[in-house]
Scaffold this motif. Structure first.
Motif, PDB file in Angstrom:
ATOM      1  N   LYS A   1       0.839  -1.212   0.000  1.00  0.00           N
ATOM      2  CA  LYS A   1       0.000   0.000   0.000  1.00  0.00           C
ATOM      3  C   LYS A   1       0.869   1.254   0.000  1.00  0.00           C
ATOM      4  O   LYS A   1       0.674   2.167  -0.824  1.00  0.00           O
ATOM      5  N   SER A   2       1.853   1.313   0.898  1.00  0.00           N
ATOM      6  CA  SER A   2       2.685   2.523   1.011  1.00  0.00           C
ATOM      7  C   SER A   2       3.591   2.694  -0.199  1.00  0.00           C
ATOM      8  O   SER A   2       3.772   3.800  -0.699  1.00  0.00           O
ATOM      9  N   GLN A   3       4.164   1.585  -0.718  1.00  0.00           N
ATOM     10  CA  GLN A   3       5.144   1.729  -1.784  1.00  0.00           C
ATOM     11  C   GLN A   3       4.497   2.057  -3.119  1.00  0.00           C
ATOM     12  O   GLN A   3       5.034   2.873  -3.885  1.00  0.00           O
ATOM     13  N   LEU A   4       3.357   1.458  -3.440  1.00  0.00           N
ATOM     14  CA  LEU A   4       2.684   1.818  -4.686  1.00  0.00           C
ATOM     15  C   LEU A   4       2.139   3.247  -4.620  1.00  0.00           C
ATOM     16  O   LEU A   4       2.066   3.937  -5.636  1.00  0.00           O
ATOM     17  N   TYR A   5       1.775   3.689  -3.431  1.00  0.00           N
ATOM     18  CA  TYR A   5       1.390   5.095  -3.260  1.00  0.00           C
ATOM     19  C   TYR A   5       2.579   6.005  -3.569  1.00  0.00           C
ATOM     20  O   TYR A   5       2.452   6.996  -4.296  1.00  0.00           O
ATOM     21  N   ASP A   6       3.757   5.643  -3.032  1.00  0.00           N
ATOM     22  CA  ASP A   6       4.941   6.470  -3.248  1.00  0.00           C
ATOM     23  C   ASP A   6       5.398   6.432  -4.704  1.00  0.00           C
ATOM     24  O   ASP A   6       5.729   7.462  -5.296  1.00  0.00           O
ATOM     25  N   CYS A   7       5.462   5.223  -5.294  1.00  0.00           N
ATOM     26  CA  CYS A   7       5.919   5.107  -6.679  1.00  0.00           C
ATOM     27  C   CYS A   7       5.006   5.860  -7.640  1.00  0.00           C
ATOM     28  O   CYS A   7       5.462   6.398  -8.650  1.00  0.00           O
ATOM     29  N   SER A   8       3.715   5.910  -7.333  1.00  0.00           N
ATOM     30  CA  SER A   8       2.764   6.596  -8.211  1.00  0.00           C
ATOM     31  C   SER A   8       2.585   8.065  -7.844  1.00  0.00           C
ATOM     32  O   SER A   8       1.757   8.748  -8.436  1.00  0.00           O
ATOM     33  N   TYR A   9       3.341   8.546  -6.884  1.00  0.00           N
ATOM     34  CA  TYR A   9       3.194   9.916  -6.381  1.00  0.00           C
ATOM     35  C   TYR A   9       1.746  10.193  -5.970  1.00  0.00           C
ATOM     36  O   TYR A   9       1.161  11.221  -6.298  1.00  0.00           O
ATOM     37  N   GLY A  10       1.187   9.229  -5.221  1.00  0.00           N
ATOM     38  CA  GLY A  10      -0.151   9.402  -4.660  1.00  0.00           C
ATOM     39  C   GLY A  10      -1.285   9.164  -5.633  1.00  0.00           C
ATOM     40  O   GLY A  10      -2.442   9.368  -5.275  1.00  0.00           O
ATOM     41  N   GLN A  11      -0.961   8.682  -6.835  1.00  0.00           N
ATOM     42  CA  GLN A  11      -2.031   8.485  -7.820  1.00  0.00           C
ATOM     43  C   GLN A  11      -2.750   7.148  -7.644  1.00  0.00           C
ATOM     44  O   GLN A  11      -3.922   7.022  -8.003  1.00  0.00           O
ATOM     45  N   LEU A  12      -2.066   6.125  -7.109  1.00  0.00           N
ATOM     46  CA  LEU A  12      -2.692   4.836  -6.819  1.00  0.00           C
ATOM     47  C   LEU A  12      -2.777   4.686  -5.306  1.00  0.00           C
ATOM     48  O   LEU A  12      -1.772   4.565  -4.624  1.00  0.00           O
ATOM     49  N   ARG A  13      -4.004   4.691  -4.809  1.00  0.00           N
ATOM     50  CA  ARG A  13      -4.233   4.695  -3.362  1.00  0.00           C
ATOM     51  C   ARG A  13      -4.991   3.413  -2.978  1.00  0.00           C
ATOM     52  O   ARG A  13      -6.225   3.355  -3.076  1.00  0.00           O
ATOM     53  N   LEU A  14      -4.230   2.401  -2.583  1.00  0.00           N
ATOM     54  CA  LEU A  14      -4.835   1.144  -2.145  1.00  0.00           C
ATOM     55  C   LEU A  14      -5.378   1.316  -0.735  1.00  0.00           C
ATOM     56  O   LEU A  14      -4.762   1.980   0.102  1.00  0.00           O
ATOM     57  N   ARG A  15      -6.509   0.695  -0.469  1.00  0.00           N
ATOM     58  CA  ARG A  15      -7.066   0.808   0.875  1.00  0.00           C
ATOM     59  C   ARG A  15      -7.793  -0.491   1.224  1.00  0.00           C
ATOM     60  O   ARG A  15      -8.438  -1.108   0.378  1.00  0.00           O
ATOM     61  N   PRO A  16      -7.677  -0.914   2.482  1.00  0.00           N
ATOM     62  CA  PRO A  16      -8.399  -2.110   2.904  1.00  0.00           C
ATOM     63  C   PRO A  16      -9.894  -1.851   2.889  1.00  0.00           C
ATOM     64  O   PRO A  16     -10.343  -0.715   3.041  1.00  0.00           O
ATOM     65  N   GLY A  17     -10.667  -2.918   2.682  1.00  0.00           N
ATOM     66  CA  GLY A  17     -12.119  -2.761   2.706  1.00  0.00           C
ATOM     67  C   GLY A  17     -12.584  -2.126   4.005  1.00  0.00           C
ATOM     68  O   GLY A  17     -12.038  -2.406   5.074  1.00  0.00           O
ATOM     69  N   ASP A  18     -13.572  -1.296   3.930  1.00  0.00           N
ATOM     70  CA  ASP A  18     -14.041  -0.527   5.085  1.00  0.00           C
ATOM     71  C   ASP A  18     -14.769  -1.438   6.072  1.00  0.00           C
ATOM     72  O   ASP A  18     -15.847  -1.952   5.770  1.00  0.00           O
ATOM     73  N   PRO A  19     -14.231  -1.671   7.268  1.00  0.00           N
ATOM     74  CA  PRO A  19     -14.883  -2.560   8.229  1.00  0.00           C
ATOM     75  C   PRO A  19     -16.160  -1.965   8.814  1.00  0.00           C
ATOM     76  O   PRO A  19     -16.955  -2.674   9.406  1.00  0.00           O
ATOM     77  N   THR A  20     -16.363  -0.664   8.680  1.00  0.00           N
ATOM     78  CA  THR A  20     -17.583  -0.046   9.215  1.00  0.00           C
ATOM     79  C   THR A  20     -18.762  -0.218   8.266  1.00  0.00           C
ATOM     80  O   THR A  20     -19.901   0.060   8.638  1.00  0.00           O
ATOM     81  N   ASP A  21     -18.491  -0.657   7.027  1.00  0.00           N
ATOM     82  CA  ASP A  21     -19.563  -0.866   6.058  1.00  0.00           C
ATOM     83  C   ASP A  21     -20.190  -2.227   6.340  1.00  0.00           C
ATOM     84  O   ASP A  21     -19.581  -3.265   6.100  1.00  0.00           O
ATOM     85  N   LYS A  22     -21.428  -2.245   6.830  1.00  0.00           N
ATOM     86  CA  LYS A  22     -22.070  -3.483   7.230  1.00  0.00           C
ATOM     87  C   LYS A  22     -22.292  -4.423   6.052  1.00  0.00           C
ATOM     88  O   LYS A  22     -22.434  -5.627   6.229  1.00  0.00           O
ATOM     89  N   ALA A  23     -22.327  -3.868   4.851  1.00  0.00           N
ATOM     90  CA  ALA A  23     -22.518  -4.725   3.673  1.00  0.00           C
ATOM     91  C   ALA A  23     -21.257  -5.485   3.310  1.00  0.00           C
ATOM     92  O   ALA A  23     -21.292  -6.444   2.549  1.00  0.00           O
ATOM     93  N   HIS A  24     -20.122  -5.065   3.879  1.00  0.00           N
ATOM     94  CA  HIS A  24     -18.854  -5.702   3.553  1.00  0.00           C
ATOM     95  C   HIS A  24     -18.110  -6.012   4.853  1.00  0.00           C
ATOM     96  O   HIS A  24     -17.132  -5.340   5.196  1.00  0.00           O
TER      97      HIS A  24
END
Length: 780
Positions: free
Chosen positions: A228-251
């Motif tokens: 997550k951190s390295q692809l963010y850095d290599c893309s200069y913040g253009q690719l922002r990976l994020r874990p699925g939202d645990p607060t979303d009851k549908a997921h």
């Protein structure tokens, strides 16, 4: 049978099936080859049914009954799986990362086939039984595009499809935007990790541990380098990976571990085929989440405790959302980035030894095998595809093999690109028009690339075979230090890449690189700053150490006619099989296409530099956007169209000089017309055919607009948009002739008010040497 066919309005399909039945090939895939298959968005295979063509959607339950009746009436053998007659089987290339020392057990590359069986509503995957060398050849020549190509013949044997490699099998590849096939390369991208328990093994690493090592969640402890951190850095913040939202009851996610769920695929064991374990894990995850994957997820990582005798650390599909990991390799950020790269459409990066992935300047080579180590990015061909650092000047320079004599300039590393603030390229691509492209870059080992494993702070030369695939296998050709050079041969003439200097004590650090045709002069001194600048009385020397050196030193630029006088850009237009410009004549740069189409009123450049010519309705398919007119790939079914001014003036080709040349006050005119025939202060009636190697001689007329007095070319306070991120003024254009050619005459969005204006109305005519500029200047 024919009455039934007419009643069902499916005569053509039934007659096709009738022929197949009579041939007695019950397990032959033949998804009606004459139909225009419409490609689905692979990342959501559940949409395949709704995205089929109208004819494909005509197949319903009643038609299937008719198929049965027809088979009985014709005394044929009914196919054991009628669904294969309806649904295409989409091909996906499967790339493996082999464990060092276990290469003999590792397949390295494979080919799988996916289809949605709408009779059973099941996803079905098959392994295509073909050799590695055949797969690689099909990828390189563009026969197979992972995620788009599909099978039209083959024999099913359980979970395997067998086919004859000679001659080529029937594989269809629709023309699609290949960049749309991969998992997302930019934006906010949801990711999911699936921890798989089998009947014999529970993974040794907990859901929290996986969450830390993939996302840096910090549930157990800090994880400074992760995918997550390295692809963010290599893309200069253009690719922002994020874990699925645990607060979303549908997921939901187990125990609140962000982005990680756990499934049990018992009674399967790790002795089973890993493909079967992956399929079972998807089924279990679908049941747990309440929807079919991938749904909201752009990428899904599958983690198992280990595999026995497999020889690989991980594998992933090209242009898909799936990657699979075993043992502790699941924790290594560089391994994760490597497999994620496959999902992004990247193939392996081979090294100097021509092995599959031994380019250690790139994550798609053999990466760093350790946790919390992985500060590396990708090599130049991969960077060009991803587009994170731009694909046009000044971020990326494209040179066409037959259209340049020499190029000299600074190249910086991606670690110091800084959103293009320095207006210096991170790479130079030498395009050979359909064979092989060569990429030259500066491998700066610092910051986001500080753990690079080869050729630190050296210039790299990488070969990437031309292909209609997204990013074929690349190979490192050379790594160069100061004063070293590399000869590229066998591509229609030899080209030399020479490193004149490397500077690491400046910000940014850079390499001065000279690229020239063999025999064209290899001296760096004509382009380098003087060692004793105080001895020179020529102020023009000051431009050589500048951030953006002028290209006017090169014969191909200084001797070429003014682009503005020869042709006018008309816009970006759609094209189709009934071509708007019907005559194709070769390929190359815009200038080359102009020459190829000199006998036609209009010419266009499309796809990988194809030149299309015509005299008729160039706009008959309507306008479009997104043309990369100066790039190696203009775009799929997109046409950059130009008006051939010389055709309009003469209406026929002529061997004699044009009327414009007679304006030059010379008894022996130059080989080409001047860009500004009214300038008569040339010191010689017979200008030299080649530029001087001594840049201090300034009496020779030049197209270098930056050498004009700065008081003539004032910049505008109003800025216009030159690419997705940048707004620039007129001075930016004036520094490079090709910018003038590209932008003059275009309507661009202005900064601030969101309006649009013709670029030429904003810029002084003496600043932009183009014939369609207004007679008055609007410079504030």
């Amino acid at each position: 049978p024919y009455a039934l066919a007419l009643w069902s309005s499916n005569y053509r399909k039934l007659s096709t099936l009738h022929s197949a039945i009579k041939r007695g090939s019950p397990a032959t895939i033949d998804p009606f080859k004459r139909l225009n298959y419409k490609t689905f968005r692979h990342s959501n295979p559940s949409k395949l049914k709704t995205n089929r063509t109208i004819e494909e959607n005509m197949i319903g339950p009643s038609t299937k009954v008719l198929f049965v009746l027809l088979g009985l009436l014709c005394d044929g053998v009914l196919p054991s799986n009628v669904g294969l007659q309806e649904e295409p089987c989409i091909l996906y290339v499967k790339e493996f990362m082999c464990v060092p020392g276990e290469e003999e057990q590792c397949p390295e590359i494979g080919l799988d086939c996916y289809r949605k069986n709408y009779a059973t509503e099941n996803d079905e995957w098959y392994e295509v039984d073909v050799s590695r060398s055949w797969i690689e050849k099909m990828i390189e020549d563009g026969t197979i595009v992972s995620g788009a190509s599909y099978l039209t013949s083959g024999t099913i044997d359980g979970v395997t499809i067998r086919m004859d490699e000679n001659p080529y099998p029937n594989i269809a590849t629709p023309q699609v935007d290949i960049n749309s096939l991969s998992s997302p390369r930019t934006g906010d991208v949801n990711m999911l990790v699936i921890r798989i328990t089998t009947a014999d093994f529970v993974p040794r690493w907990s859901a929290k541990q996986y969450g830390d090592d993939v996302f840096g969640n910090g549930d157990i402890g800090p994880d400074p380098v992760n995918v997550k951190s390295q692809l963010y850095d290599c893309s200069y913040g253009q690719l922002r990976l994020r874990p699925g939202d645990p607060t979303d009851k549908a997921h939901p996610h187990d125990d609140g571990h962000k982005g990680v769920i756990e499934v049990d695929v018992s009674p399967l064991t790790l002795e089973n085929d890993m493909g079967a374990i992956k399929d079972a894990a998807i089924t279990a995850a679908n049941a747990k989440l309440g929807f079919d994957l991938p749904n909201v997820y752009g990428n899904v990582y599958f983690m198992v405790d280990r595999c026995f005798g497999c020889g690989w650390a991980a594998w992933a599909y090209i242009n898909h959302w799936t990657s699979f990991y075993q043992d502790s390799y699941a924790l290594y950020s560089a391994v994760q980035q490597h497999e994620h790269g496959h999902n992004l459409g990247l193939y392996h990066s081979g090294g100097l030894d021509r092995q599959a992935y031994t380019d250690h300047t790139c994550l798609m080579g053999n990466p760093l095998y350790s946790d919390d180590v992985g500060k590396m990015c990708f090599n130049s061909p991969k960077n060009y595809l991803l587009g994170w650092y731009g694909k046009e000047d000044p971020d990326f320079i494209t040179l066409f093999q037959g259209s340049f004599s020499r190029w000299f300039g600074k190249i910086i590393g991606i670690a110091e690109w800084k959103d293009g603030d320095y207006e210096l390229p991170v790479g130079v691509m030498i395009a050979y028009g359909g064979t092989t492209d060569i990429y030259v870059a500066f491998n700066r080992a610092m910051g986001i690339n500080s753990q690079n494993d080869q050729a630190d702070d050296m210039v790299t030369v990488v070969e990437a075979p031309y292909s209609t695939s997204i990013s074929p296998q690349s190979y490192l050709q050379a790594t160069l230090s100061k004063n070293q050079s590399h000869k590229i041969t066998g591509l229609g003439g030899s080209i030399i890449v020479k490193v004149c200097d490397i500077k690491l004590d400046s910000t940014p650090g850079y390499a001065n690189v000279l690229i020239y045709h063999e025999g064209g002069g290899d001296s760096c001194t004509a382009f380098m700053p003087s060692s004793n600048p105080s001895k020179s009385n020529n102020p023009s020397n000051s431009r050589f150490p500048s951030i953006s050196p002028s290209k006017s030193h090169f014969p191909s630029k200084s001797q070429a006619p003014s682009v503005g006088e020869d042709y006018t850009y008309l816009g970006c237009f759609k094209d189709a099989s009934d071509r708007a410009l019907p005559k194709m004549i070769g390929s190359g740069s815009v200038e080359q296409c102009h020459k190829n189409c000199d006998a036609y009123h209009y010419f266009g450049r499309q796809y990988f530099g194809e030149c299309w010519c015509g005299n008729g309705k160039y706009d008959k398919h309507g306008p479009t956007t997104g043309c990369n007119c100066e790039g190696a790939n203009v775009g799929s079914w997109k046409n950059c169209v130009y008006d051939n001014n010389s055709y309009r003036e003469t209406n026929k080709p002529s061997l004699s000089p044009t009327s414009k040349q007679t304006n030059v006050p010379s008894s022996n005119p130059s080989k080409h017309p001047s860009n500004n025939p009214t300038e008569t202060n040339a010191p010689s009636s017979n200008p030299s055919e080649h530029p001087s190697n001594n840049p201090t001689e300034t009496n020779v007329p030049s197209n270098d607009l930056t050498s004009r007095p700065s008081r003539i070319c004032k910049d505008t306070r109003t800025k216009f948009k030159v690419n997705k991120k940048k707004f620039k003024g007129c001075y930016f254009l004036s520094k490079k002739q090709h910018r003038i050619d590209s932008f003059c005459g275009q309507t661009k969005r202005l900064a601030g008010d969101g309006g649009k204006a013709l670029v030429c109305t904003l810029c002084c005519k003496t600043c932009l040497k183009c014939t369609n500029c207004p007679s008055t200047c609007q410079v504030d």
